[in-house]
Motif scaffolding. Structure first.
Motif: not given
Length: 363
Positions: A137-151
């Motif tokens: 889980i990260v803050y403000n990162s448009k990772a476009d990945n199912m293993h990254i949650v973008n809060f």
């Protein structure tokens, strides 16, 4: 002496299937902090009881609060990794690979944009290349990945003395919250009493569709708007279902169970013939049935594993020639194993949680 080793695969998979809900009731959280108070690079806490006054003395006041925030989410356990004097994030991530389980949640407290980018790259690479099932889980990162949650909430107001803070300060608590969620529950299920209110995005639907994990104010409570990860782009093998954190959690549990069981109990121990492959397929299919009994998979769907006939057919062409191989029926292809390779595929239906409701009354 008779060879009685092979059937234990059935027993192992049966046990994994029967305990899936219990094992998935809570996950492991990994929090990376920047702290020079102590030289311990790695520490494990199972609850707030472990985080004694003596342990708290090893961290700065801010990091003590972050660790408490994670533990409040009640993960199975919390692994704290410390970037100390002269240390680097790269060094710590190499420790994560060694110390953290294959399937876990990761976050960085007070991460810079560069550190966030590096964590996203690390998780993507580990999943793609090292058979890991990390989630971050990260803050403000448009990772476009199912293993990254973008809060992405700009501000949150804590219920304690911290009051209103920038959104990134919520990352440790959300790490523990997501790691502590059971496989039977969506992230939207619980009010987040940690916060009194949040600054919502201008348009919740737009934010969610952009792969943002956002909180919103709902009748005096703060809740998760949708339990989604940062995945936006779908295509071959990547579906809209994979945008949901709950779906990916179950996918990762299944992947980890099958991969680990094959790796520890099967690989290199048995001849690669059709009979042994059939035993493995039967064990995996029985495992799927156990998951269906616990409503992780849909019991009304034919969840099963089978030989990847297309792949095995193609692999035989260099030896036997395309003209010959194309005359083989499916049963022949199943029997024509190739070298050390076991090519299987599965067709399953993972159950999501009930979130959307339409009720029409006609009078």
């Amino acid at each position: 002496m008779a060879d009685i080793g092979m059937p234990k695969i059935n027993i192992i998979f049966k046990g994994l299937g029967a305990s899936a809900v219990q094992r998935g009731s809570k996950g492991v959280a990994c929090l990376i902090v920047k702290d020079t108070t102590n030289t311990d690079i790695f520490t494990k806490y199972r609850s707030t009881d472990d985080f004694t006054t003596a342990e708290q003395a090893k961290y700065t006041e801010d990091n003590v609060q972050y660790i408490k925030d994670v533990l409040e989410g009640t993960p199975k356990e919390l692994l704290v990794f410390r970037i100390g004097e002269g240390g680097t994030l790269a060094d710590i991530l190499s420790k994560v690979k060694i110390k953290a389980p294959r399937n876990c949640w990761i976050a960085i407290a007070d991460a810079t944009d560069t550190e966030t980018t590096d964590l996203v790259s690390f998780v993507k690479s580990a999943v793609a290349n090292n058979h890991k099932r990390y989630k971050a889980i990260v803050y403000n990162s448009k990772a476009d990945n199912m293993h990254i949650v973008n809060f992405t909430n700009t501000n949150v107001s804590f219920a304690d003395s911290r009051g209103k803070q920038a959104g990134d300060k919520a990352i440790p608590y959300l790490l523990g919250y997501l790691a502590g969620l059971p496989l039977t529950m969506s992230a939207i299920a619980k009010p987040l009493n940690k916060f009194t209110e949040v600054e919502e995005p201008t348009d919740l639907d737009t934010a969610i569709n952009a792969g943002e994990f956002v909180l919103y104010n709902n009748d005096g409570e703060v809740r998760v708007a949708r339990g989604v990860n940062s995945l936006v782009t779908t295509g071959e093998g990547i579906t809209d279902d994979m945008k949901f954190i709950l779906i990916v959690e179950i996918m990762d549990l299944i992947y980890n169970d099958i991969y680990t069981t094959f790796d520890k109990f099967y690989k290199g121990k048995y001849k690669n013939n059709a009979d042994n492959q059939a035993l493995l397929i039967g064990a995996i299919t029985a495992y799927f049935k156990s998951l269906a009994l616990d409503n992780l998979l849909d019991s009304n769907f034919n969840n099963r594993a089978t030989v990847d006939l297309e792949q095995q057919r193609l692999a035989n062409i260099p030896k036997y020639g395309e003209d010959v191989v194309l005359t083989w029926d499916d049963e022949k292809v199943k029997n024509m194993t190739v070298g050390t390779n076991v090519w299987l595929r599965s067709n399953i239906k993972i159950l999501n949680a009930m979130e959307d409701f339409t009720f029409v009354i006609t009078m």
